[in-house]
Write a protein that holds these residues in place. Sequence first.
Motif, PDB file in Angstrom:
ATOM      1  N   THR A   1      36.422  14.526 -30.758  1.00 55.16           N
ATOM      2  CA  THR A   1      35.389  14.653 -29.734  1.00 55.16           C
ATOM      3  C   THR A   1      34.521  13.405 -29.601  1.00 55.16           C
ATOM      4  O   THR A   1      33.595  13.400 -28.790  1.00 55.16           O
ATOM      5  CB  THR A   1      34.463  15.850 -30.043  1.00 55.16           C
ATOM      6  OG1 THR A   1      33.656  15.534 -31.182  1.00 55.16           O
ATOM      7  CG2 THR A   1      35.266  17.100 -30.313  1.00 55.16           C
ATOM      8  N   ASN A   2      34.804  12.374 -30.389  1.00 56.07           N
ATOM      9  CA  ASN A   2      33.874  11.238 -30.375  1.00 56.07           C
ATOM     10  C   ASN A   2      34.269  10.125 -29.409  1.00 56.07           C
ATOM     11  O   ASN A   2      33.633   9.080 -29.359  1.00 56.07           O
ATOM     12  CB  ASN A   2      33.687  10.676 -31.783  1.00 56.07           C
ATOM     13  CG  ASN A   2      34.936  10.013 -32.308  1.00 56.07           C
ATOM     14  OD1 ASN A   2      35.933   9.916 -31.591  1.00 56.07           O
ATOM     15  ND2 ASN A   2      34.896   9.562 -33.536  1.00 56.07           N
TER      16      ASN A   2
ATOM     17  N   ARG B   1      27.384  -1.562 -35.344  1.00 56.67           N
ATOM     18  CA  ARG B   1      26.287  -2.061 -34.527  1.00 56.67           C
ATOM     19  C   ARG B   1      26.626  -1.973 -33.047  1.00 56.67           C
ATOM     20  O   ARG B   1      25.796  -1.605 -32.225  1.00 56.67           O
ATOM     21  CB  ARG B   1      25.982  -3.517 -34.902  1.00 56.67           C
ATOM     22  CG  ARG B   1      24.811  -4.131 -34.137  1.00 56.67           C
ATOM     23  CD  ARG B   1      24.617  -5.592 -34.512  1.00 56.67           C
ATOM     24  NE  ARG B   1      24.386  -5.774 -35.934  1.00 56.67           N
ATOM     25  CZ  ARG B   1      23.196  -5.671 -36.515  1.00 56.67           C
ATOM     26  NH1 ARG B   1      22.136  -5.402 -35.773  1.00 56.67           N
ATOM     27  NH2 ARG B   1      23.063  -5.854 -37.803  1.00 56.67           N
ATOM     28  N   GLU B   2      27.875  -2.281 -32.720  1.00 51.33           N
ATOM     29  CA  GLU B   2      28.266  -2.256 -31.310  1.00 51.33           C
ATOM     30  C   GLU B   2      28.146  -0.843 -30.730  1.00 51.33           C
ATOM     31  O   GLU B   2      27.648  -0.657 -29.622  1.00 51.33           O
ATOM     32  CB  GLU B   2      29.704  -2.766 -31.152  1.00 51.33           C
ATOM     33  CG  GLU B   2      30.079  -2.987 -29.698  1.00 51.33           C
ATOM     34  CD  GLU B   2      31.469  -3.572 -29.556  1.00 51.33           C
ATOM     35  OE1 GLU B   2      32.327  -3.286 -30.418  1.00 51.33           O
ATOM     36  OE2 GLU B   2      31.699  -4.304 -28.581  1.00 51.33           O
ATOM     37  N   ARG B   3      28.597   0.139 -31.505  1.00 54.41           N
ATOM     38  CA  ARG B   3      28.506   1.520 -31.005  1.00 54.41           C
ATOM     39  C   ARG B   3      27.044   1.951 -30.893  1.00 54.41           C
ATOM     40  O   ARG B   3      26.647   2.607 -29.934  1.00 54.41           O
ATOM     41  CB  ARG B   3      29.242   2.478 -31.932  1.00 54.41           C
ATOM     42  CG  ARG B   3      30.758   2.407 -31.828  1.00 54.41           C
ATOM     43  CD  ARG B   3      31.404   3.622 -32.476  1.00 54.41           C
ATOM     44  NE  ARG B   3      31.255   4.839 -31.676  1.00 54.41           N
ATOM     45  CZ  ARG B   3      31.505   6.058 -32.102  1.00 54.41           C
ATOM     46  NH1 ARG B   3      31.902   6.242 -33.356  1.00 54.41           N
ATOM     47  NH2 ARG B   3      31.358   7.099 -31.313  1.00 54.41           N
TER      48      ARG B   3
ATOM     49  N   HIS C   1      27.553  11.362 -32.856  1.00 53.78           N
ATOM     50  CA  HIS C   1      28.872  10.814 -33.170  1.00 53.78           C
ATOM     51  C   HIS C   1      28.781   9.464 -33.870  1.00 53.78           C
ATOM     52  O   HIS C   1      29.498   9.198 -34.832  1.00 53.78           O
ATOM     53  CB  HIS C   1      29.701  10.691 -31.884  1.00 53.78           C
ATOM     54  CG  HIS C   1      30.251  11.993 -31.396  1.00 53.78           C
ATOM     55  ND1 HIS C   1      30.341  12.300 -30.060  1.00 53.78           N
ATOM     56  CD2 HIS C   1      30.742  13.064 -32.057  1.00 53.78           C
ATOM     57  CE1 HIS C   1      30.864  13.506 -29.932  1.00 53.78           C
ATOM     58  NE2 HIS C   1      31.112  13.993 -31.119  1.00 53.78           N
ATOM     59  N   VAL C   2      27.900   8.626 -33.357  1.00 54.20           N
ATOM     60  CA  VAL C   2      27.777   7.291 -33.944  1.00 54.20           C
ATOM     61  C   VAL C   2      27.213   7.375 -35.357  1.00 54.20           C
ATOM     62  O   VAL C   2      27.707   6.719 -36.281  1.00 54.20           O
ATOM     63  CB  VAL C   2      26.881   6.396 -33.064  1.00 54.20           C
ATOM     64  CG1 VAL C   2      26.619   5.075 -33.755  1.00 54.20           C
ATOM     65  CG2 VAL C   2      27.543   6.170 -31.709  1.00 54.20           C
TER      66      VAL C   2
ATOM     67  N   GLU D   1      29.756   8.484 -37.806  1.00 57.88           N
ATOM     68  CA  GLU D   1      30.695   7.439 -38.242  1.00 57.88           C
ATOM     69  C   GLU D   1      30.032   6.508 -39.246  1.00 57.88           C
ATOM     70  O   GLU D   1      30.642   6.136 -40.250  1.00 57.88           O
ATOM     71  CB  GLU D   1      31.214   6.638 -37.044  1.00 57.88           C
ATOM     72  CG  GLU D   1      32.396   5.768 -37.450  1.00 57.88           C
ATOM     73  CD  GLU D   1      32.814   4.751 -36.405  1.00 57.88           C
ATOM     74  OE1 GLU D   1      31.956   4.309 -35.615  1.00 57.88           O
ATOM     75  OE2 GLU D   1      34.002   4.390 -36.385  1.00 57.88           O
ATOM     76  N   ALA D   2      28.800   6.165 -38.971  1.00 59.52           N
ATOM     77  CA  ALA D   2      28.083   5.283 -39.899  1.00 59.52           C
ATOM     78  C   ALA D   2      27.970   5.935 -41.271  1.00 59.52           C
ATOM     79  O   ALA D   2      28.164   5.292 -42.301  1.00 59.52           O
ATOM     80  CB  ALA D   2      26.702   4.957 -39.340  1.00 59.52           C
ATOM     81  N   HIS D   3      27.686   7.223 -41.260  1.00 58.37           N
ATOM     82  CA  HIS D   3      27.536   7.946 -42.525  1.00 58.37           C
ATOM     83  C   HIS D   3      28.865   8.043 -43.267  1.00 58.37           C
ATOM     84  O   HIS D   3      28.925   7.864 -44.490  1.00 58.37           O
ATOM     85  CB  HIS D   3      26.977   9.338 -42.259  1.00 58.37           C
ATOM     86  CG  HIS D   3      26.723  10.142 -43.489  1.00 58.37           C
ATOM     87  ND1 HIS D   3      27.629  11.061 -43.980  1.00 58.37           N
ATOM     88  CD2 HIS D   3      25.689  10.151 -44.352  1.00 58.37           C
ATOM     89  CE1 HIS D   3      27.149  11.604 -45.081  1.00 58.37           C
ATOM     90  NE2 HIS D   3      25.980  11.077 -45.334  1.00 58.37           N
TER      91      HIS D   3
END
Lengths: 139, 139
Positions: A8-9, A93-95, B98-99, B102-104
């Motif tokens: 879903t991301n 960082r971009e996201r 979502h971001v 992902e970082a986590h």
Amino acid sequence: MFFSINHTNGLAIFDQIVRQVKFAVANGTLTPGDMVPSVRELAKELAVNPNTVVRAYRDLTNEGILEAVRGTGLNVTEESVAHCEQERLALLRERVRHVLEEAHSSRLETSEIRELVEEELTRLERAAKGKRGKKGADS
Amino acid sequence: MFFSINHTNGLAIFDQIVRQVKFAVANGTLTPGDMVPSVRELAKELAVNPNTVVRAYRDLTNEGILEAVRGTGLNVTEESVAHCEQERLALLRERVRHVLEEAHSSRLETSEIRELVEEELTRLERAAKGKRGKKGADS
DNA sequence: CGAAGTGTTCTATCGTGATAGAACACTAAA
DNA sequence: TTTAGTGTTCTATCACGATAGAACACTTCG
């Protein structure tokens, strides 16, 4: 084991694999000499087509992060570490930037954006703590 | 005018249009009775295929945010306001989540994530201030 | 040796977002 | 009425991510 796919991301599956391998190298979960799961094994584990894994591993090989040992598998290269450590923050960082830009262009106040992020960050921490707690609390 | 397309943020063009219309309604840039740019006009302005705009407007019409006045154009409905005000945060929250997830999952510490967000947030503020400054500083 | 496991390379199909170009029904204005 | 502008609906084509299934060269191990 390490990898998981989020449908879903918005990120392509092969791209999620690529990023997760890079992250694993960057944080030491994968170290030079380690072998990544075989194409067929990872495809089965993620319930994904083998060709999708092939695509991800091919990209990683072309970037010099993995190298093929014919008949045996793919292992993490020496040079990959510096590369991945440097790239991890850049990828995230971009996201982050894209999302914040959208929030900003929606005329959300900076304080509101910060509050939104903070809410989701604490939610994430609570979820992580809950997961650890289920297997056995530490400390 | 209001809308712009970012070709690097991963979102489909039609989806960016949908979201930006919703945001414009939510923050009052568009109010009930206002007409959105015509299909051909917006397509030309965004350098995008008319069918892509059609797709976005069709979705918005199906959601009851726009309504067609045949031969004239599409205008913003009365009911859209409550709908969009409620949805704006939800749409942004999902992307933020979502971001951050992902970082986590990349094993970044919460403090590092917060620092990363804060950096990009201040960068955003500086950029916005710079833009305003070019047209004429306020206060 | 042979069997099973590696990566690698094909062809083919599908869904979807986007593009291109055309046609239709309608309305507003000259 | 004519013209130009609306939205709407088609068919086709393309790129790309993903799926499906097969084949090949290689290495490891029994």
